[in-house]
Design an enzyme around this catalytic site. Structure first.
Site: not given
Length: 348
Positions: A186, A104, A74
């Protein structure tokens, strides 16, 4: 590359503090900032503009000595261009090698001169199979755009399930921790107390909807990440094994009071068809007859679709697996299936 910030006098620090300071200094060169550049048309013109996607960017870490970077999918989703910033503040373009949105995970290749790639410092891989609740962990990232920040906490839970939002897919066996993870973390590493990579920081529980840490963060375990990265580096994509069946909705089995996975259809030529697996059929009067219900695989019980997918995630294309089925509701059989490869869907 190394973190050239000199260490201050450590004599006034406790042994635990010295260990944490050293862990941060040793691992920051392994961590890179990632900027996702998207294209958009100007509001007052038809000119194409390149703008950063996401307010705080993301992170990744050096996987090997060839300039490969692992991160969350992402972080680079929808990118027309990706840039990677190293510990020395130099910025280089990066090519997307491949990724798996359902898990992911993505892999990039830094496009820099050989002398730059030779100086990159790969992160030290650990293991996630033996983790324990209460174990100390550390997260490195750039929350809210703050460069290279260290947070610490403990593992709060294991084997969590996290919805990725891609076609209803879920991440299973996810690590839950209370180390502060915020927007910008992230793709960054989650480390154990020895500075070894045990997961990729990927999400937070945010009941407020404001993107702030709630003390509940999630990381994809390294044992899952390692296999995915190796496949992407070898094939340019994730090669996932399949039985080659269509699964019926679970409501049908619930009404019958049976636990397992109901086989709806077995297309000809698939691995399951070659092994003799049967799906639902209709007789001459149009009445449906149940074929096989998968109740076990490789000696492990299969009660739900999640159980089946968990077992398949631990297998490879070409593996022979034993599948225990309940046929016609009362006959128990064991079939041997040679797993095939899932053919990725090509968008038109």
């Amino acid at each position: 590359m190394e973190n050239k910030t000199p260490l201050p006098d450590l004599s006034q620090l406790s042994p635990e503090e010295v260990k944490t300071v050293s862990l941060f200094k040793e691992n920051t060169p392994c961590v890179v900032n990632i900027t996702n550049i998207a294209t958009a048309r100007g509001y007052y013109s038809m000119d194409i503009q390149k703008i950063p996607a996401g307010k705080f960017g993301g992170h990744g870490f050096v996987w090997d000595g060839r300039g490969h970077i692992a991160t969350n999918f992402h972080v680079i989703r929808g990118a027309s261009e990706v840039r990677v910033s190293l510990i020395d503040q130099s910025t280089w373009p990066a090519k997307i090698i491949g990724g798996d949105p359902s898990k992911d995970v993505a892999v990039l290749q830094v496009e820099a001169p050989p002398e730059v790639l030779a100086n990159l410092k790969p992160i030290t891989l650990g293991a996630s199979s033996g983790l324990l609740v209460g174990q100390q962990v550390f997260a490195i990232g750039n929350p809210f755009g703050l460069d290279h920040t260290l947070t610490s906490g403990i593992i709060s839970g294991l084997n969590r399930e996290l919805n990725t939002g891609y076609g209803g897919n879920s991440l299973r066996n996810v690590i839950q921790c209370d180390a502060a993870i915020n927007p910008g973390n992230s793709g960054g590493p989650l480390l154990d107390s020895r500075g070894r990579l045990i997961g990729i920081n990927t999400a937070i529980a945010d009941p407020t909807g404001k993107g702030a840490s709630s003390g509940i963060g999630f990381a994809i375990p390294i044992d899952t990440v390692k296999g995915l990265v190796e496949q992407i580096l070898k094939y340019g994509r994730v090669v996932r094994p399949v039985l080659g069946i269509t699964i019926a909705p679970p409501q049908a089995l619930r009404q019958m009071g049976i636990q397992g996975v109901l086989v709806l259809d077995v297309p000809p030529g698939t691995p399951a068809a070659k092994a003799g697996m049967e799906g639902i059929t209709r007789d001459n009067y149009g009445r449906m007859t149940i074929g096989d219900v998968i109740v076990g695989m490789n000696g492990k019980p299969v009660r739900t679709e999640a159980d089946l997918f968990d077992i398949l995630d631990g297998c490879k294309v070409g593996d022979k697996v034993t599948v225990d089925v309940l046929r016609h509701g009362d006959q128990r059989k064991t079939l041997t299936v040679k797993l095939g490869e899932r053919i990725p869907e090509i968008a038109e």
